[in-house]
Scaffold this motif. Structure first.
Motif, short mmCIF file in Angstrom:
data_model
loop_
_atom_site.label_atom_id
_atom_site.label_comp_id
_atom_site.label_asym_id
_atom_site.label_seq_id
_atom_site.Cartn_x
_atom_site.Cartn_y
_atom_site.Cartn_z
N MET A 1 6.04 8.31 4.83
CA MET A 1 4.82 9.11 4.84
C MET A 1 3.87 8.61 5.92
SD MET A 1 3.81 9.98 0.88
CE MET A 1 3.42 8.31 0.44
N ARG A 2 3.74 7.31 6.03
CA ARG A 2 2.82 6.71 7.01
C ARG A 2 3.17 7.12 8.43
NH1 ARG A 2 1.95 2.33 10.31
NH2 ARG A 2 -0.09 1.35 10.11
N GLU A 3 4.47 7.24 8.71
CA GLU A 3 4.92 7.61 10.06
C GLU A 3 4.46 9.00 10.48
OE1 GLU A 3 6.52 5.86 12.56
OE2 GLU A 3 5.93 4.22 11.22
N LEU A 4 4.14 9.84 9.53
CA LEU A 4 3.70 11.20 9.84
C LEU A 4 2.23 11.26 10.25
CD1 LEU A 4 5.27 13.12 6.81
CD2 LEU A 4 6.20 12.88 9.12
N LEU A 5 1.52 10.18 10.08
CA LEU A 5 0.06 10.18 10.26
C LEU A 5 -0.35 9.76 11.66
CD1 LEU A 5 -0.78 8.44 6.87
CD2 LEU A 5 -0.61 10.90 7.35
N ASP A 6 -1.53 10.23 12.07
CA ASP A 6 -2.09 9.80 13.35
C ASP A 6 -2.80 8.45 13.10
OD1 ASP A 6 -4.82 10.19 12.47
OD2 ASP A 6 -4.74 12.28 13.11
N PRO A 7 -3.24 7.76 14.15
CA PRO A 7 -3.84 6.43 13.97
C PRO A 7 -5.04 6.40 13.01
CG PRO A 7 -3.29 6.76 16.27
CD PRO A 7 -3.05 8.08 15.58
N ARG A 8 -5.90 7.38 13.06
CA ARG A 8 -7.05 7.41 12.15
C ARG A 8 -6.59 7.57 10.70
NH1 ARG A 8 -9.20 11.15 9.40
NH2 ARG A 8 -8.12 12.82 10.46
N GLN A 9 -5.65 8.47 10.50
CA GLN A 9 -5.12 8.69 9.15
C GLN A 9 -4.39 7.45 8.65
OE1 GLN A 9 -2.80 12.09 10.29
NE2 GLN A 9 -4.21 13.55 9.30
N ARG A 10 -3.66 6.79 9.54
CA ARG A 10 -2.92 5.58 9.14
C ARG A 10 -3.87 4.49 8.67
NH1 ARG A 10 1.70 5.07 13.85
NH2 ARG A 10 2.99 6.76 13.02
N ALA A 11 -4.97 4.33 9.35
CA ALA A 11 -5.93 3.29 8.95
C ALA A 11 -6.44 3.56 7.53
CB ALA A 11 -7.09 3.23 9.95
N ALA A 12 -6.80 4.80 7.24
CA ALA A 12 -7.27 5.15 5.90
C ALA A 12 -6.14 5.00 4.88
CB ALA A 12 -7.80 6.58 5.89
#
Length: 147
Positions: free
Chosen positions: A121-132
Motif C-alpha cells: 500500500m505504501r508503494e502506491l503513495l506519493d512522498p507527502r502521503q507516505r509521510a502521513a
C-alpha cells in the motif's frame, strides 16, 4: 468450583486460541466490512488518493483479502490441531508442543503477509502521503491497547 487438570487444559487451549487469533489477525490493519477501520480507513479517507491510486489499492486489497482468508483458515486448522493434541495428551507433551509451534508459524505467516500488504500500500503513495502513512502505522503499532 474445583479447577481440575482437564479444566486447566481446556482454559489453556482457549487462551491460546483467543490470543493467537487476536494477535495474528490484527483487525486494526485490515477490515472486511463496509466501514473500514484503522489503517485502511486512514488511507481511503485521509490521504486524498487519486483515482489511479484508488484503483491500484482496490486490486491490492482484493488480492490480500484472498491471501488473508487462506492464512486465517490455516491458523484455524492449526488451532484445531492444538485442541486435538491437548485433548489427546492432557498435558504439555510432545504433540502439544509441536501443535503450539505450528500455531505460532501460522500466526507469523499471517503477520508477515499483513506487513507485506502494508508495504505494498505504501508503494502506491506519493512522498507527502507516505509521510502521513508512516506516522499512522507507527502510531497504530505503538498505541496502548487499553486506550
Amino acid at each position: 468450583m474445583k479447577i481440575t487438570g482437564r479444566l486447566t487444559i481446556l482454559l489453556l487451549a482457549l487462551a491460546l486460541i483467543a490470543g493467537g487469533l487476536g494477535a495474528g489477525i490484527g483487525t486494526w490493519l485490515i477490515a472486511e466490512n463496509k466501514d473500514p477501520v484503522g489503517l485502511h480507513a486512514f488511507v481511503h479517507q485521509e490521504l486524498d488518493l487519486s483515482p489511479g491510486q484508488e484503483a491500484k489499492l482496490a486490486t491490492l486489497e482484493q488480492r490480500f483479502a484472498i491471501e488473508q482468508r487462506r492464512l486465517e483458515l490455516e491458523l484455524k486448522s492449526a488451532n484445531a490441531q492444538l485442541a486435538e493434541a491437548i485433548e489427546s495428551e492432557h498435558r504439555y507433551g510432545p504433540r502439544v508442543a509441536v501443535a503450539i509451534d505450528r500455531v505460532h508459524e501460522k500466526m507469523g505467516a499471517l503477520q508477515k503477509a499483513t506487513v507485506d500488504h502494508v508495504f505494498a500500500m505504501r508503494e502506491l503513495l506519493d512522498p507527502r502521503q507516505r509521510a502521513a502513512f508512516d506516522r499512522e502505522v507507527t502510531a497504530a503499532l505503538t498505541a496502548d491497547p487499553s486506550d
